[in-house]
Design an enzyme around this catalytic site. Structure first.
Site, short mmCIF file in Angstrom:
data_model
loop_
_atom_site.label_atom_id
_atom_site.label_comp_id
_atom_site.label_asym_id
_atom_site.label_seq_id
_atom_site.Cartn_x
_atom_site.Cartn_y
_atom_site.Cartn_z
CG ASN A 171 15.85 73.46 -6.47
OD1 ASN A 171 17.02 73.12 -6.42
ND2 ASN A 171 15.05 73.36 -5.43
NE ARG A 306 21.79 73.93 0.06
CZ ARG A 306 20.82 73.23 -0.53
NH1 ARG A 306 19.56 73.36 -0.13
NH2 ARG A 306 21.10 72.40 -1.53
#
Length: 455
Positions: A171, A306
């Site tokens: 991020n 993920r």
């Protein structure tokens, strides 16, 4: 024409079907599987000559992880209770304000908080509001885990829920903090800016230390295991690390104070990042395509992340990789071939006449027909078929975004227009053979702003 209840109902159904823009048959096409992590046991997969450097890297990572823990523990006296962990929030580190703003008390306050949350190893965690007060003595550097339930079927569950992302590139973390501090220190040339400059230097050393022997970067350093060990193109982690080091090497005004020897190391590290990028470009039937979201650090093959992030060809991340390659000062035939292949794939994979948009509170976002719209790209494409694919929390892989769960459909950037900036830059690059410095800087700035706080 008179409208009856029946015809009205039929019309509503037809409109709903048209709005959904979904195929007659939507299919679950696979199941996601976990990514391998970097370990001593896996070094047997490497040529013998490379194993010692990787073993040293793993040992150094483990030492740094313990150093971070011990340094934090030493801040508290015996029996003293640690303050609560920081809470998640958006970064609030603007990089595009007027230069004078970075001399204001507000900017200095953000910079002070940034410095206070730097880990002993030199990186930063993610998703923290830097406009809040500085870190308290004994307070952890990172938030609690995003997933606090101990669920072994969840690829995102960390080894330690209370010690995760303690140093990360995810991020936009670490590189955004460094860029913000660079702007603030430029407005504080005296002693009042020394702490910011020292923090940046420590950040540079962190990026050098975190770089894998093959030139890539993991998502988290010190290593944390799982998909976090993969060379991470997701949210442009590798590209951002390489580009800020290149800016430092080139003497960007925000980093002109960095000692020459360290600038040279930064330049060499940025140049080393080119090799794994070229090698990780996915070949399909012998033809170069683009890049995955993550590549295995050992084999450079695509890996998952993920539960809902499967092995794939990643459009947005590939756009940023292409921007990095186009800004390389030495445009070798191999680099040019990688760029041409990547751009050709993006052009061929563009989607027109569709929009991924919110239909209602009940339905949320769906892919619908919209004449004249586009181009947009799916975030992920199947490696073999080249068709868009989408994941869900149960690890199922789908061929239609409209048929994944509502929560996951609305909680992830499944479609993007990010590749357009690479196509625009390519137009200049193909004419001149290089990317202008102004365009390179603008791309890095835009990316740092865009990835902060993304899911």
């Amino acid at each position: 024409m008179k409208t009856t209840k029946g015809t009205a109902l039929l019309g509503a159904v037809c409109l709903a079907l048209a709005a959904s823009a979904t195929p007659v048959h939507a299919t679950v096409i696979g199941t996601n599987t976990p990514a391998p992590q970097v370990s001593l046991e896996r070094l047997a997969e490497l040529p013998a000559a490379q194993r010692a450097a990787w073993a040293a890297y793993i040992a150094r990572s483990e030492k740094q992880r313990q150093y971070d823990r011990d340094t934090l523990a030493a801040e508290l006296k015996a029996g003293e209770t640690a303050p609560p962990a920081p809470t998640a929030g958006s970064g609030k580190m603007p990089l595009n304000n007027e230069a004078g703003w970075y001399a204001t008390p507000d900017a200095r306050a953000i910079a002070d908080t940034i410095v206070s949350f730097q880990t002993p190893s030199g990186g930063w965690s993610k998703n923290q509001d830097r406009s809040k007060p500085p870190r308290l003595r004994g307070q952890r550097y990172a938030n609690d885990a995003e997933t606090m339930v101990a669920d072994p079927t969840n690829f995102d569950v960390p080894q330690d829920r209370f010690w995760t992302f303690v140093g990360t590139l995810d991020n936009g973390a670490t590189t955004t903090e460094m860029r913000f501090l660079g702007r603030v220190q430029a407005q504080a040339p005296g002693k009042e800016g020394d702490a910011y400059r020292a923090s940046i230097v420590k950040g540079v050393q962190y990026l050098l230390m975190a770089q894998y022997p093959n030139g890539g970067w993991p998502q988290n350093y010190p290593l944390e295991g799982g998909f976090h060990d993969g060379i991470t193109f997701n949210d442009n982690a590798v590209a951002e690390a390489a580009m800020i080091l290149e800016d430092i090497a080139e003497g960007h005004p925000d980093f002109a104070f960095v000692p020459q020897a360290l600038r040279q190391q930064a330049g060499a590290a940025s140049a080393r990042a080119v090799r794994p990028i070229l090698d990780a470009q996915v070949l399909v039937s012998g033809k170069k395509t683009v890049w995955p979201q993550q590549a295995d650090a050992i084999t450079l093959k695509p890996i998952s992340a993920r539960n809902y992030e499967m092995r794939s060809l990643a459009s947005a991340e590939s756009a940023e990789v292409l921007m990095f390659l186009m800004r390389q000062p030495e445009q070798t035939p191999e680099i040019r071939a990688a760029i041409e292949a990547g751009i050709a794939w993006l052009k061929a994979s563009a989607i027109y006449g569709k929009a991924f948009t919110k239909l209602s509170e009940e339905e949320g976002r769906k892919l619908v027909d919209r004449p004249g719209a586009g181009p947009i790209w799916s975030r992920n494409y199947d490696i073999q078929t080249g068709k868009p694919i989408f994941g869900d929390r149960d690890k199922s892989i789908h061929d239609d975004v409209n048929f994944i769960s509502k929560g996951r459909r609305n909680g992830y950037s499944w479609y993007t227009n990010a590749p357009q900036k690479a196509l625009d830059a390519y137009a200049e690059w193909s004419r001149t053979g290089k990317l202008a410095v102004s365009a390179r800087g603008a791309a890095a700035l835009e990316n740092a702003q865009n990835v902060s706080g993304k899911p």
